[in-house]
Write a protein that holds these residues in place. Sequence first.
Motif, PDB file in Angstrom:
ATOM      1  N   GLY A 133      44.248  30.645  30.983  1.00 24.92           N
ATOM      2  CA  GLY A 133      43.160  31.699  31.289  1.00 24.92           C
ATOM      3  C   GLY A 133      41.743  31.529  32.835  1.00 24.92           C
ATOM      4  N   TYR A 134      41.259  30.096  31.462  1.00 25.84           N
ATOM      5  CA  TYR A 134      40.010  29.503  32.981  1.00 25.84           C
ATOM      6  C   TYR A 134      40.508  29.393  34.264  1.00 25.84           C
ATOM      7  N   VAL A 135      41.957  29.110  34.837  1.00 28.09           N
ATOM      8  CA  VAL A 135      42.143  28.843  35.724  1.00 28.09           C
ATOM      9  C   VAL A 135      42.883  30.377  36.752  1.00 28.09           C
ATOM     10  N   GLU A 136      42.834  31.526  35.974  1.00 25.69           N
ATOM     11  CA  GLU A 136      44.252  32.800  36.188  1.00 25.69           C
ATOM     12  C   GLU A 136      42.362  33.458  36.447  1.00 25.69           C
ATOM     13  N   ALA A 137      41.446  33.187  35.837  1.00 24.36           N
ATOM     14  CA  ALA A 137      40.680  34.076  36.002  1.00 24.36           C
ATOM     15  C   ALA A 137      39.908  33.443  36.991  1.00 24.36           C
ATOM     16  N   ASP A 138      39.135  32.413  36.854  1.00 23.84           N
ATOM     17  CA  ASP A 138      38.907  31.342  37.929  1.00 23.84           C
ATOM     18  C   ASP A 138      39.269  32.133  39.038  1.00 23.84           C
ATOM     19  N   ARG A 139      40.459  31.502  39.751  1.00 28.28           N
ATOM     20  CA  ARG A 139      42.056  32.143  40.565  1.00 28.28           C
ATOM     21  C   ARG A 139      41.313  33.534  40.983  1.00 28.28           C
ATOM     22  N   ARG A 140      41.275  34.816  40.089  1.00 30.59           N
ATOM     23  CA  ARG A 140      41.460  36.049  40.652  1.00 30.59           C
ATOM     24  C   ARG A 140      39.800  35.970  40.850  1.00 30.59           C
ATOM     25  N   PHE A 141      38.510  35.061  40.315  1.00 28.51           N
ATOM     26  CA  PHE A 141      37.016  35.882  41.592  1.00 28.51           C
ATOM     27  C   PHE A 141      37.479  35.127  42.333  1.00 28.51           C
ATOM     28  N   HIS A 142      37.917  34.103  42.659  1.00 31.70           N
ATOM     29  CA  HIS A 142      37.616  32.954  44.189  1.00 31.70           C
ATOM     30  C   HIS A 142      38.257  33.976  44.979  1.00 31.70           C
ATOM     31  N   LEU A 143      39.195  34.100  44.908  1.00 30.26           N
ATOM     32  CA  LEU A 143      40.232  34.867  46.335  1.00 30.26           C
ATOM     33  C   LEU A 143      39.780  35.943  46.162  1.00 30.26           C
ATOM     34  N   GLY A 144      39.108  37.046  45.146  1.00 33.11           N
ATOM     35  CA  GLY A 144      39.148  38.429  45.044  1.00 33.11           C
ATOM     36  C   GLY A 144      37.580  38.594  45.738  1.00 33.11           C
ATOM     37  N   LEU A 145      36.843  37.602  45.629  1.00 35.88           N
ATOM     38  CA  LEU A 145      35.199  37.261  46.542  1.00 35.88           C
ATOM     39  C   LEU A 145      35.979  37.143  47.904  1.00 35.88           C
ATOM     40  N   LEU A 146      36.886  36.530  48.330  1.00 40.31           N
ATOM     41  CA  LEU A 146      37.079  36.177  49.074  1.00 40.31           C
ATOM     42  C   LEU A 146      38.120  36.956  49.982  1.00 40.31           C
ATOM     43  N   ALA A 147      38.971  38.577  49.346  1.00 45.28           N
ATOM     44  CA  ALA A 147      39.737  39.287  49.724  1.00 45.28           C
ATOM     45  C   ALA A 147      38.561  40.412  50.864  1.00 45.28           C
ATOM     46  N   LEU A 148      37.031  40.575  49.699  1.00 46.95           N
ATOM     47  CA  LEU A 148      36.460  41.042  50.470  1.00 46.95           C
ATOM     48  C   LEU A 148      36.138  40.461  51.915  1.00 46.95           C
ATOM     49  N   HIS A 149      36.357  39.461  52.773  1.00 50.66           N
ATOM     50  CA  HIS A 149      35.819  39.054  53.789  1.00 50.66           C
ATOM     51  C   HIS A 149      37.059  39.727  55.107  1.00 50.66           C
ATOM     52  N   GLY A 150      38.132  40.140  54.469  1.00 53.55           N
ATOM     53  CA  GLY A 150      38.486  40.671  55.405  1.00 53.55           C
ATOM     54  C   GLY A 150      39.520  40.151  56.110  1.00 53.55           C
ATOM     55  N   ASN A 151      39.960  39.237  55.817  1.00 48.69           N
ATOM     56  CA  ASN A 151      40.846  38.270  56.108  1.00 48.69           C
ATOM     57  C   ASN A 151      41.952  37.849  55.689  1.00 48.69           C
ATOM     58  N   ARG A 152      42.838  38.248  54.969  1.00 48.88           N
ATOM     59  CA  ARG A 152      44.186  37.460  54.650  1.00 48.88           C
ATOM     60  C   ARG A 152      44.736  36.524  54.509  1.00 48.88           C
ATOM     61  N   HIS A 153      44.540  35.699  55.913  1.00 47.36           N
ATOM     62  CA  HIS A 153      44.717  34.580  56.212  1.00 47.36           C
ATOM     63  C   HIS A 153      43.766  33.684  55.939  1.00 47.36           C
ATOM     64  N   LEU A 154      43.626  33.700  55.376  1.00 45.68           N
ATOM     65  CA  LEU A 154      41.884  32.905  54.639  1.00 45.68           C
ATOM     66  C   LEU A 154      42.673  33.165  53.148  1.00 45.68           C
ATOM     67  N   VAL A 155      42.307  33.893  52.571  1.00 45.96           N
ATOM     68  CA  VAL A 155      42.403  34.026  51.496  1.00 45.96           C
ATOM     69  C   VAL A 155      44.229  33.421  51.171  1.00 45.96           C
ATOM     70  N   GLU A 156      45.097  33.539  52.409  1.00 50.66           N
ATOM     71  CA  GLU A 156      46.080  32.891  51.577  1.00 50.66           C
ATOM     72  C   GLU A 156      45.595  31.414  51.667  1.00 50.66           C
ATOM     73  N   THR A 157      44.826  30.897  52.934  1.00 49.66           N
ATOM     74  CA  THR A 157      44.467  29.266  53.272  1.00 49.66           C
ATOM     75  C   THR A 157      43.570  28.776  51.888  1.00 49.66           C
ATOM     76  N   VAL A 158      43.002  29.318  51.039  1.00 49.51           N
ATOM     77  CA  VAL A 158      42.027  29.388  49.663  1.00 49.51           C
ATOM     78  C   VAL A 158      43.387  29.280  48.627  1.00 49.51           C
TER      79      VAL A 158
END
Length: 231
Positions: free
Chosen positions: A143-168
């Motif tokens: 649960g910790y790892v999954e929520a952490d993943r959702r937080f950080h990738l969701g945050l970076l998704a607001l950047h608008g660069n999907r390749h950035l999200v995929e790389t992270v």
Amino acid sequence: MNSQAANAQGVAALNLPSVQERRSLREQVTHALRAALVAGELRPGIVYSAPVLAAEFGVSATPVREAMLDLAKEGLVEVVRNKGFRIVGLTEQDLDDFTEIREMIEVPATVRVAEIATPEQLEPLRRYAREIVTAALAGDLIGYVEADRRFHLGLLALHGNRHLVETVRDLRSRSRLYGLTALVQADRLFDSAAEHEQLLNAMIAKDLPLVAELISAHLGHVRRLWAAGRV
């Protein structure tokens, strides 16, 4: 979890995520195995057979083999002929390198998101920030790892660069958090978990210097947790 199947193969029972009927079985199993890898539930150097893992999930061996082959393409596991799949280990240098790359990418990207995102876009991430804390307090590693993943990738998704999200996402998968069990037992995950809501508050306030300071400190904190967990 099917402990009898695991014991029959001489492998310790595993705390694997549940498989649910929303995506294809291959996608579900790949996702669940990746989460278990990141949390350190699947240990480096150990060979896991598809039938044993399939019994743990309550599915046939075919989607497990397909999922493991997907993870092999990502360099997370390697095929052991006629036996199964071995989890690829990481060195301290690997972890340092992954942390350096994440800092180079995520610090400026997070500051940029703080610049351009509205409070209405950022506020939904608070749910995940609080789920991280709840999971840390409960000792729920997956649960910790999954929520952490959702937080950080969701945050970076607001950047608008999907390749950035995929790389992270790829970097996060490769730098799985070995030793989290020991850290949970020592009550050392909570501080790292609480940093997410602090970061979110700074982003909503558009305090860019503080955002840069917090995300950089958080990534460094995560690296220290890896080191502590491997002792």
